[in-house]
Design an enzyme around this catalytic site. Structure first.
Site, short mmCIF file in Angstrom:
data_model
loop_
_atom_site.label_atom_id
_atom_site.label_comp_id
_atom_site.label_asym_id
_atom_site.label_seq_id
_atom_site.Cartn_x
_atom_site.Cartn_y
_atom_site.Cartn_z
N GLU A 258 36.69 59.29 147.79
CA GLU A 258 36.11 58.24 146.95
C GLU A 258 35.66 58.75 145.57
O GLU A 258 34.48 58.75 145.24
CB GLU A 258 34.97 57.53 147.70
CG GLU A 258 35.52 56.84 148.95
CD GLU A 258 34.53 55.94 149.69
OE1 GLU A 258 33.34 55.91 149.34
OE2 GLU A 258 34.97 55.25 150.63
N GLU A 367 40.43 55.11 155.63
CA GLU A 367 39.07 54.89 156.12
C GLU A 367 38.73 53.43 156.27
O GLU A 367 39.00 52.61 155.41
CB GLU A 367 38.05 55.56 155.18
CG GLU A 367 36.69 55.73 155.83
CD GLU A 367 35.67 56.41 154.92
OE1 GLU A 367 35.93 57.51 154.41
OE2 GLU A 367 34.60 55.79 154.71
N CYS A 369 35.33 51.18 158.45
CA CYS A 369 34.39 51.01 159.55
C CYS A 369 33.68 49.68 159.36
O CYS A 369 33.60 49.17 158.25
CB CYS A 369 33.40 52.17 159.68
SG CYS A 369 32.24 52.27 158.36
N ASN A 398 47.64 46.27 155.91
CA ASN A 398 48.13 47.55 155.38
C ASN A 398 49.57 47.81 155.79
O ASN A 398 50.42 48.05 154.96
CB ASN A 398 47.23 48.69 155.83
CG ASN A 398 45.98 48.82 154.97
OD1 ASN A 398 46.05 49.26 153.84
ND2 ASN A 398 44.85 48.38 155.48
#
Ligand SMILES: *[C@@H]1O[C@H](CO)[C@@H](O)[C@H](O)[C@H]1NC(C)=O
Ligand SMILES: *[C@@H]1O[C@H](CO)[C@@H](O)[C@H](O)[C@H]1NC(C)=O
Ligand SMILES: *[C@@H]1O[C@H](CO)[C@@H](O)[C@H](O)[C@H]1NC(C)=O
Ligand SMILES: *[C@@H]1O[C@H](CO)[C@@H](O)[C@H](O)[C@H]1NC(C)=O
Length: 545
Positions: A258, A367, A369, A398
């Site tokens: 990030e 990533e 969550c 995706n």
């Protein structure tokens, strides 16, 4: 007695045994009703399993998980001849002739928090159940893992390698950390051992030692000090060497986790991180990281170099802008990575558009969550089906846009969604309750498994032609087993669906609020051959002997 006489029997038994064994060893979910739904409970003595049943000629195999409580409920159905003129509206035509990206795999992150919770189970039977659930053939068969280089926000303290001595450009004191030896490496190795496919590991640094940074801290707004660019590249090279020495090859590495996070002033940068501008990053790739990894003396020329590793919208910065303004970086970059957070505001089509005109370059989802956004009042929502739906939607978005692999965040956390040294708390597909000697597989775990288990590495996504009006979300793949796998997500009431493959079709009832994976043979030839061999042995045994 002539041994020759018995080999047809042996062969026959060997031929049918895998199918028989597969049916025998499935163990159902030990359901527990909890606050927001249901979990499957694993103890030292018991944990549910799921084995893939290869479809036989004339049949399809389906696996259903539902809000109502099914978990990988396996049934075999009959493939029939396709008949035109449909009485149902949901006809999905599977077009194996139109193929898209090749799938690399699915997985989750071996963070400090995940591996600390795993070890906290202490009983080896429980630890094995958790690993088998994720990585084994009777589990959801992860074949990728994400491994942080040093600490993250899901660590018990902020740290990096070679913190001392400071300003040490030669990294003379580079060693792995206690967390690597005690937690992460044992968990990674256990997964590698349980998995039947090679595990592809992707790595990223959250923060290097603070002496390399402009703000002398793990979190907050910072950049890499210019004089340490080569040191930062060498730092990554050394990580690859140390992991290789432990028997863990790394498949790919991003430039930083990030990178936007701590470069933008209005984001409160609480998480250990380091920011980059596009100028700085491109120079670093071209002059430092690229030559270090791809130079003549490198042992890691094959390691994929991945840009981005940030929110979905940043692919327009960390790829499109990047390669347009600094095309020289293309020599080194293999692709870009994206994260789930806030992607509801960004069209998924930018993922497939990003790589148009760059053949061979990929996008990876690294990533996700649940419970991480400031707007998520509930961090751990135990048993939640809507979080499973969130995961399915993200995977379908995706993969439906040419992304080659998909990785979850912490593989497990405790029931409070911890530990985290900055007091973060998020959800995880597996929650560990070490005190009571059990762990819980949440609906999210099964949601991932509907893809990860049945779409092996090397599968190609294929086109699905849908008649208008269907509310059923779907995605399909041609697998290396020469089967077609279709994943269907129903967020509404019961529906009947027809899957058309050439002149055959599979008809099935899709339960309300469910995820269904269907596997059918691409064409019967393989199995027809298999059966003629089988019949030959029976014939041989009965007649020729
Ligand atoms: C090397 O690193 C360790 C921590 O891993 C530290 O205790 C030690 O003081 C360092 N050595 C030097 C010479 O700075
Ligand atoms: C790397 O090796 C190639 C061929 O083996 C050679 O042509 C090239 O000059 C070498 N580059 C450097 C920087 O040593
Ligand atoms: C590890 O388990 C013990 C109980 O067995 C518990 O008190 C402790 O909080 C657990 N650690 C973490 C990080 O959850
Ligand atoms: C939906 O299908 C299930 C069987 O899979 C059945 O038990 C249930 O009654 C059906 N619900 C409705 C509303 O038709």
């Amino acid at each position: 007695m002539e041994l020759r006489k018995y080999w047809p029997i042996v062969l026959t038994v060997l031929t049918i045994w895998p199918a028989v064994a597969a049916d025998l060893i499935d163990r159902p979910c030990a359901v527990r009703q909890v606050k927001s739904g249901q979990v499957c409970v694993c103890t030292a003595e018991y944990c549910d399993t799921i084995t893939r049943k290869p479809p036989e000629s004339g049949t399809f195999v389906s696996y259903v998980s539902s809000e109502e409580g099914l978990r990988f409920h396996k049934t075999v159905g009959s493939v029939t001849k396709y008949t035109k003129g449909s009485i149902y509206k949901n006809v999905l035509e599977l077009d194996v002739g139109t193929q898209y990206q090749t799938v690399n795999g699915f997985g989750g992150a071996v963070t400090d928090a995940a591996s600390i919770n795993w070890k906290n189970l202490t009983d080896h039977r429980l630890m094995d159940h958790l690993i088998e659930s994720y990585c084994g053939d009777s589990g959801i068969q992860y074949n990728m893992l994400r491994v942080p280089i040093g600490g993250t926000d899901f660590s018990t303290h902020g740290y990096a390698y070679n913190e001392l001595p400071e300003n040490d450009v030669t990294l003379s004191n580079f060693t792995l950390a206690y967390e690597d030896y005690e937690y992460k490496i044992p968990m990674i190795k256990a997964c590698m051992k349980a998995a039947s496919a090679p595990i592809h590991i992707v790595s990223a640094t959250w923060s290097p030692p603070i002496w390399m940074k402009t703000n002398d801290a793990y979190s907050g707004h910072s950049k890499l000090r210019k004089e340490y660019r080569q040191t930062y590249a060498d730092y990554h090279y050394k990580f690859l060497e140390h992991y290789a020495a432990e028997g863990i090859p790394v498949w790919g590495m991003s430039i930083s986790n990030e990178p936007l996070h701590s470069s933008v002033n209005y984001i409160p940068a609480k998480i250990n991180n380091m920011g980059w501008t596009l100028d700085d990053m491109s120079e670093y790739i071209m002059k430092n990281l690229g030559p270090t990894l791809r130079g003549n003396h490198s042992n890691f020329k094959h390691v994929k170099i991945i840009a981005g590793d940030d929110l979905r919208f940043t692919i327009t910065l960390f790829w499109n802008t990047f390669v347009a303004v600094y095309p020289e970086t293309l020599e080194y970059l293999d692709g870009a990575a994206v994260h789930y957070y806030m992607s509801a505001y960004v069209p998924a089509a930018i993922l497939s558009q990003a790589m148009e005109g760059y053949p061979g370059k990929f996008v990876l989802a690294t990533e996700i969550c649940a419970g991480a956004l400031p707007s998520d009042a509930v961090k751990v929502d135990i048993g939640s089906w809507s979080r499973a739906q969130l995961y399915v939607n993200d995977i379908m978005q995706n993969l439906g846009n040419d992304v080659i692999g998909w990785l979850d965040w912490n593989m497990c956390l405790n029931t409070e969604g911890k530990p985290s040294y900055i007091d973060s708390s998020v959800d995880s597909p597996i929650l560990v309750n070490a005190e009571d000697g059990e762990f819980y597989k949440q609906p999210m775990f099964y949601a991932i498994g509907h893809f990860s288990k049945f779409v092996p590495r090397g599968s190609r996504r294929i086109k699905v032609n849908v008649d208008c009006g269907t509310k059923i979300q779907n995605i399909a793949f041609l697998t290396p087993h020469n089967t077609v796998v279709v994943v269907i997500h129903n967020e509404g009431p019961n529906e009947t669906v027809r899957l058309r493959l050439g002149d055959e079709e599979a008809q099935l009832l899709i339960n309300a609020n469910s995820i269904t994976t269907v596997e059918m043979l691409n064409n019967g030839q393989q199995v027809k051959l298999f059966f003629s061999v089988f019949l030959y042995y029976i014939f041989y045994f009965l007649v020729l002997m």
